[in-house]
Design a protein around this motif. Structure first.
Motif, PDB file in Angstrom:
ATOM      1  N   ILE A 234     -10.859   1.408  -3.655  1.00 35.68           N
ATOM      2  CA  ILE A 234     -10.199   2.411  -4.816  1.00 35.68           C
ATOM      3  C   ILE A 234     -10.967   1.889  -5.620  1.00 35.68           C
ATOM      4  CG2 ILE A 234      -8.544   3.316  -5.962  1.00 35.68           C
ATOM      5  CD1 ILE A 234      -6.585   2.830  -3.114  1.00 35.68           C
ATOM      6  N   LYS A 235     -11.262   0.597  -6.244  1.00 36.54           N
ATOM      7  CA  LYS A 235     -11.266   0.479  -7.268  1.00 36.54           C
ATOM      8  C   LYS A 235     -13.201   0.626  -7.902  1.00 36.54           C
ATOM      9  CE  LYS A 235      -8.863  -3.797  -7.651  1.00 36.54           C
ATOM     10  NZ  LYS A 235      -8.524  -4.929  -7.044  1.00 36.54           N
ATOM     11  N   LYS A 236     -13.520   1.296  -6.737  1.00 37.95           N
ATOM     12  CA  LYS A 236     -15.477   0.810  -6.276  1.00 37.95           C
ATOM     13  C   LYS A 236     -15.685   1.946  -7.535  1.00 37.95           C
ATOM     14  CE  LYS A 236     -17.621  -0.862  -2.718  1.00 37.95           C
ATOM     15  NZ  LYS A 236     -17.584  -0.173  -1.287  1.00 37.95           N
ATOM     16  N   GLU A 237     -14.826   3.221  -7.858  1.00 37.37           N
ATOM     17  CA  GLU A 237     -14.515   4.103  -8.692  1.00 37.37           C
ATOM     18  C   GLU A 237     -14.217   3.760 -10.083  1.00 37.37           C
ATOM     19  OE1 GLU A 237     -15.843   7.478  -8.438  1.00 37.37           O
ATOM     20  OE2 GLU A 237     -16.577   6.246  -6.226  1.00 37.37           O
ATOM     21  N   LYS A 238     -14.605   2.607 -10.048  1.00 36.57           N
ATOM     22  CA  LYS A 238     -13.466   1.694 -11.475  1.00 36.57           C
ATOM     23  C   LYS A 238     -11.752   2.656 -11.746  1.00 36.57           C
ATOM     24  CE  LYS A 238     -17.609   0.097 -13.333  1.00 36.57           C
ATOM     25  NZ  LYS A 238     -18.517   0.021 -12.615  1.00 36.57           N
ATOM     26  N   GLU A 239     -12.163   3.933 -12.851  1.00 38.90           N
ATOM     27  CA  GLU A 239     -11.385   4.262 -13.224  1.00 38.90           C
ATOM     28  C   GLU A 239     -10.660   5.786 -12.747  1.00 38.90           C
ATOM     29  OE1 GLU A 239     -10.866   3.345 -17.144  1.00 38.90           O
ATOM     30  OE2 GLU A 239     -10.380   1.977 -16.713  1.00 38.90           O
ATOM     31  N   TYR A 240      -9.194   6.216 -12.711  1.00 38.84           N
ATOM     32  CA  TYR A 240      -9.049   7.796 -12.408  1.00 38.84           C
ATOM     33  C   TYR A 240      -8.186   8.299 -13.767  1.00 38.84           C
ATOM     34  CZ  TYR A 240     -10.066   5.892  -7.869  1.00 38.84           C
ATOM     35  OH  TYR A 240     -11.053   5.200  -6.529  1.00 38.84           O
ATOM     36  N   PHE A 250       8.973   6.177   0.900  1.00 37.77           N
ATOM     37  CA  PHE A 250       9.767   6.496   1.244  1.00 37.77           C
ATOM     38  C   PHE A 250       8.999   5.678   2.670  1.00 37.77           C
ATOM     39  CE2 PHE A 250       9.295  10.761   1.108  1.00 37.77           C
ATOM     40  CZ  PHE A 250       8.832  11.040   2.358  1.00 37.77           C
ATOM     41  N   GLU A 251       8.199   5.811   3.151  1.00 38.35           N
ATOM     42  CA  GLU A 251       7.492   5.271   3.557  1.00 38.35           C
ATOM     43  C   GLU A 251       6.453   3.933   4.295  1.00 38.35           C
ATOM     44  OE1 GLU A 251       4.680   8.396   5.702  1.00 38.35           O
ATOM     45  OE2 GLU A 251       6.002   9.704   5.574  1.00 38.35           O
ATOM     46  N   VAL A 252       6.370   3.073   3.143  1.00 44.69           N
ATOM     47  CA  VAL A 252       5.889   1.799   2.790  1.00 44.69           C
ATOM     48  C   VAL A 252       6.944   0.778   2.618  1.00 44.69           C
ATOM     49  CG1 VAL A 252       3.604   2.793   2.300  1.00 44.69           C
ATOM     50  CG2 VAL A 252       5.262   2.717   0.778  1.00 44.69           C
ATOM     51  N   LYS A 253       6.834  -0.088   3.116  1.00 45.14           N
ATOM     52  CA  LYS A 253       8.013  -1.246   2.535  1.00 45.14           C
ATOM     53  C   LYS A 253       7.570  -1.690   1.040  1.00 45.14           C
ATOM     54  CE  LYS A 253       7.683  -3.534   7.468  1.00 45.14           C
ATOM     55  NZ  LYS A 253       6.774  -3.453   7.442  1.00 45.14           N
ATOM     56  N   ASN A 254       6.419  -1.874   0.627  1.00 48.52           N
ATOM     57  CA  ASN A 254       6.723  -2.610  -0.728  1.00 48.52           C
ATOM     58  C   ASN A 254       5.921  -1.373  -1.932  1.00 48.52           C
ATOM     59  OD1 ASN A 254       6.553  -3.480  -3.136  1.00 48.52           O
ATOM     60  ND2 ASN A 254       5.113  -5.640  -2.347  1.00 48.52           N
ATOM     61  N   ILE A 255       6.716  -0.709  -2.140  1.00 44.83           N
ATOM     62  CA  ILE A 255       5.975   0.755  -2.419  1.00 44.83           C
ATOM     63  C   ILE A 255       5.629  -0.084  -3.981  1.00 44.83           C
ATOM     64  CG2 ILE A 255       8.096   1.895  -3.991  1.00 44.83           C
ATOM     65  CD1 ILE A 255       5.009   3.355  -2.976  1.00 44.83           C
ATOM     66  N   GLU A 256       6.155  -1.060  -4.463  1.00 48.21           N
ATOM     67  CA  GLU A 256       5.940  -1.432  -6.036  1.00 48.21           C
ATOM     68  C   GLU A 256       4.248  -1.481  -6.576  1.00 48.21           C
ATOM     69  OE1 GLU A 256       8.565  -3.671  -7.970  1.00 48.21           O
ATOM     70  OE2 GLU A 256       7.791  -4.858  -8.877  1.00 48.21           O
ATOM     71  N   ASP A 257       4.016  -3.045  -4.904  1.00 46.41           N
ATOM     72  CA  ASP A 257       3.400  -2.947  -5.005  1.00 46.41           C
ATOM     73  C   ASP A 257       1.833  -2.522  -5.349  1.00 46.41           C
ATOM     74  OD1 ASP A 257       0.737  -5.289  -4.467  1.00 46.41           O
ATOM     75  OD2 ASP A 257       0.517  -4.208  -2.670  1.00 46.41           O
ATOM     76  N   ILE A 258       2.066  -1.231  -4.954  1.00 50.35           N
ATOM     77  CA  ILE A 258       1.447  -0.023  -4.828  1.00 50.35           C
ATOM     78  C   ILE A 258       1.011   0.972  -5.797  1.00 50.35           C
ATOM     79  CG2 ILE A 258       0.071   2.748  -3.678  1.00 50.35           C
ATOM     80  CD1 ILE A 258       1.236   1.641  -1.193  1.00 50.35           C
ATOM     81  N   VAL A 259       2.323   0.688  -6.415  1.00 48.39           N
ATOM     82  CA  VAL A 259       2.994   1.306  -8.215  1.00 48.39           C
ATOM     83  C   VAL A 259       1.536   0.052  -8.927  1.00 48.39           C
ATOM     84  CG1 VAL A 259       3.927   1.544 -10.079  1.00 48.39           C
ATOM     85  CG2 VAL A 259       4.773   2.699  -7.576  1.00 48.39           C
ATOM     86  N   ALA A 260       1.549  -1.741  -9.244  1.00 50.12           N
ATOM     87  CA  ALA A 260       1.247  -1.944  -9.612  1.00 50.12           C
ATOM     88  C   ALA A 260       0.067  -2.007  -9.614  1.00 50.12           C
ATOM     89  CB  ALA A 260       1.425  -3.297  -9.700  1.00 50.12           C
ATOM     90  N   ARG A 261      -0.522  -2.039  -8.255  1.00 40.97           N
ATOM     91  CA  ARG A 261      -2.525  -1.394  -8.230  1.00 40.97           C
ATOM     92  C   ARG A 261      -2.995  -0.545  -8.873  1.00 40.97           C
ATOM     93  NH1 ARG A 261      -4.630  -4.783  -3.936  1.00 40.97           N
ATOM     94  NH2 ARG A 261      -3.453  -5.913  -2.618  1.00 40.97           N
ATOM     95  N   SER A 263      -1.602   1.122 -11.550  1.00 43.67           N
ATOM     96  CA  SER A 263      -1.692   1.229 -12.473  1.00 43.67           C
ATOM     97  C   SER A 263      -2.516   0.262 -13.471  1.00 43.67           C
ATOM     98  CB  SER A 263      -0.636  -0.086 -13.607  1.00 43.67           C
ATOM     99  OG  SER A 263      -0.697  -1.310 -12.951  1.00 43.67           O
ATOM    100  N   LYS A 264      -3.770  -0.672 -12.558  1.00 41.04           N
ATOM    101  CA  LYS A 264      -4.522  -1.407 -12.714  1.00 41.04           C
ATOM    102  C   LYS A 264      -5.725  -0.149 -13.129  1.00 41.04           C
ATOM    103  CE  LYS A 264      -2.673  -5.791 -12.194  1.00 41.04           C
ATOM    104  NZ  LYS A 264      -2.556  -6.217 -10.981  1.00 41.04           N
ATOM    105  N   VAL A 265      -6.024   0.389 -12.009  1.00 40.14           N
ATOM    106  CA  VAL A 265      -6.860   1.233 -11.444  1.00 40.14           C
ATOM    107  C   VAL A 265      -6.594   2.979 -12.515  1.00 40.14           C
ATOM    108  CG1 VAL A 265      -7.717   1.124  -9.631  1.00 40.14           C
ATOM    109  CG2 VAL A 265      -6.643   2.444  -9.743  1.00 40.14           C
ATOM    110  N   LEU A 266      -5.680   2.739 -13.742  1.00 39.04           N
ATOM    111  CA  LEU A 266      -5.860   4.382 -14.163  1.00 39.04           C
ATOM    112  C   LEU A 266      -6.546   4.741 -15.021  1.00 39.04           C
ATOM    113  CD1 LEU A 266      -3.744   7.330 -14.161  1.00 39.04           C
ATOM    114  CD2 LEU A 266      -2.687   5.652 -15.729  1.00 39.04           C
TER     115      LEU A 266
END
Ligand SMILES: C[S@@+](CC[C@H](N)C(=O)[O-])C[C@H]1O[C@@H](n2cnc3c(N)ncnc32)[C@H](O)[C@@H]1O
Length: 391
Positions: A234-240, A250-261, A263-266
Motif C-alpha cells: 500500500i505504501k508503495k503508492e505513497k498516498e491516496y 466486523f470482519e477483522v479483529k483489530n480494525i483500529e490498527d487498520i484505521v491507524a495505518r 490515516s498514515k497513507v491518506l
C-alpha cells in the motif's frame, strides 16, 4: 359413460409414478373422482388435467403446498402473480448457484492439484458469508427503490484522477453498480484476501474494462490487511486521496490498527470513508411503532442504548487518528405493503424476543394492516451512519 382410470392408468398417462398419485391425494391436490367396488381409486378426464397441471407446475419449481394453496384451487388471476413470484425465487436460486459454481471454480483455478479439506471449508465459509449479504441485497431489491450502492457511491464523491484505496473491497458493488459513472482517470487499489468475492471482482474487471471511462484503472491485491506485507505494498503508492473501509469492521479483529495505518497513507486533503458499529435504524423504527401500539419497548431501548455507545466508541476511535471526523447520515426508504413482511423483518432483528412479538402478533398485524389500508404502504426511512475523516 366415461370409463374411469385406475391410479396406475392415470399415472402412466401423466408420466408419473403411482406413488406420486397417492402422495398428491394425501396432500389434498388430486382427489379420486370415484372408488371401485374393491375401494380402489378411480380418476376421470378432469382429474387427468389436474394431474398434468401439477406435473407442469412441479417442473417449474413450485412446491406441493404452493400448488395446492395457490394454483389448483386458485383463479386464473393468481396464476400470473404466482408465476412472477416463482420467477423471482428461481432467479434468486440461480444467483446462489452461480456463486457456488464461481467459488468452486476459483478454488480449483487457484489451487488445482493441491487441494485439501480446508479448501472445501473455505468455499463453504465464503459462500455463507456472501449469502448473508445476498439476502440483504434481495430484501433491499424488493423493498427499496434506490440502489444502496449508488447512494454510497454518490456519498463518497469520487473525483477525476483520484487515487483510491479500497480496504476489503470484496464483491465491490460500489464500483460494479456505478461502473460507467466512475470519473475519468480514477485509479482504484483494492485489497482483500484470496478466497473472498474479490477474486470474482478481479475477474470482472478485465471482462468489463471496455466500458470504463478513459484512464480508469483497477488493481486488486490479495493480501491480509492485518499483516505487514499488505501495508508495504500500500505504501508503495505513497498516498491516496480517498480511502474506503466499508463493512470491514466486523470482519477483522483489530480494525483500529487498520484505521491507524490508513490515516498514515491518506493525502493532506484526502478523505477516509468509514463505517462501523452504529445505531440499527430498525430498532428506532420498530420502537416508535411499539410505543404507538402500547407494547413494551424495553428490549429495544436496551439495544439502542448499547448501539449508541458502540457508535460513540467508533467515533472516538476515529478521532484518535483524524483531526476532523464528520458523521454522514445516508438514508434509504424501505416500503412495505404486506404486514407479514414487516413482522418478518421485526423477527429477524429481535430474534431473542421472538416470543413476545409472536404473543402480540395480532395487535402488531392489525396496526400495520390499518396503516397499509390508510396510506397504501408502510415506509421506514432508514438512516445509516458513515464517517468522513480528514487528516
Ligand atoms: C463485508 S465485506 C465488504 C466488502 C465491501 N467493502 C463492501 O462494502 O461491499 C468485507 C470484506 O473484507 C474482507 N476482509 C476481511 N478481513 C480481511 C483482512 N484481514 N484482509 C483483507 N481483507 C479482509 C473480506 O474478505 C470481505 O471481502
Amino acid at each position: 359413460m366415461e370409463k374411469k382410470m385406475t391410479s396406475g392408468e392415470i399415472a402412466k398417462k401423466a408420466g408419473v409414478s403411482q406413488k406420486a398419485v397417492r402422495l398428491y391425494d394425501e396432500k389434498g391436490l388430486l382427489k379420486p373422482s370415484d372408488y371401485s367396488e374393491g375401494n380402489y381409486r378411480l380418476y376421470d378426464r378432469e382429474a387427468l388435467q389436474v394431474l398434468e397441471k401439477i406435473v407442469a407446475l412441479k417442473q417449474i419449481g413450485f412446491s406441493l403446498e404452493e400448488i395446492r394453496d395457490n394454483l389448483i384451487k386458485g383463479e386464473a388471476g393468481n396464476v400470473e402473480e404466482a408465476l412472477r413470484m416463482q420467477l423471482k425465487a428461481m432467479e434468486e436460486k440461480r444467483y446462489q448457484i452461480d456463486k457456488v459454481i464461481d467459488s468452486i471454480n476459483r478454488t480449483l483455478d487457484r489451487k488445482g492439484g493441491n487441494l485439501d479439506w480446508d479448501d472445501v471449508a473455505g468455499i463453504v465459509q465464503n459462500v455463507s458469508i456472501d449469502q448473508k449479504a445476498d439476502e440483504w441485497h434481495w430484501d433491499a431489491l424488493k423493498h427499496t427503490s434506490e440502489d444502496w450502492h449508488v447512494t454510497l457511491f454518490n456519498a463518497v464523491n469520487v473525483k477525476e484522477n483520484e487515487k483510491v484505496l479500497d480496504l476489503g473491497c470484496g464483491y465491490a458493488k460500489i464500483w460494479r453498480n456505478n461502473w460507467k459513472r466512475i470519473p475519468k482517470g480514477t485509479k482504484v487499489f483494492g485489497y482483500d484476501v484470496h478466497g473472498s468475492w474479490a477474486d470474482d471482482f478481479a475477474k470482472f474487471i478485465p471482462e468489463n474494462k471496455s466500458e470504463l471511462a478513459d484512464g480508469v484503472e483497477f488493481k486488486i491485491e490479495f493480501e491480509d490487511l492485518t499483516g505487514e506485507a499488505a501495508w508495504k505494498k500500500i505504501k508503495k503508492e505513497k498516498e491516496y486521496s480517498l480511502i474506503l473501509a466499508h463493512y470491514l469492521y466486523f470482519e477483522v479483529k483489530n480494525i483500529e490498527d487498520i484505521v491507524a495505518r490508513a490515516s498514515k497513507v491518506l493525502s493532506k486533503d484526502g478523505v477516509f470513508s468509514y463505517n462501523g458499529y452504529a445505531v440499527n435504524w430498525w430498532y428506532v423504527f420498530f420502537k416508535n411503532d411499539f410505543k404507538a401500539m402500547g407494547l413494551d419497548t424495553s428490549f429495544m431501548d436496551e439495544g439502542i442504548k448499547k448501539q449508541k455507545k458502540a457508535q460513540a466508541d467508533s467515533e472516538a476511535m476515529l478521532k484518535k487518528y483524524f483531526s476532523k471526523v464528520e458523521a454522514v447520515e445516508l438514508t434509504n426508504s424501505w416500503h412495505y405493503s404486506d404486514s407479514e413482511e414487516i413482522i418478518k423483518k421485526m423477527l429477524e432483528n429481535f430474534e431473542e424476543n421472538k416470543k413476545y412479538i409472536l404473543d402480540n402478533k395480532k395487535k402488531i398485524k392489525d396496526y400495520y394492516d390499518a396503516k397499509i389500508k390508510k396510506d397504501g404502504e408502510v415506509v421506514c426511512e432508514r438512516i445509516s451512519v458513515f464517517w468522513n475523516c480528514y487528516k
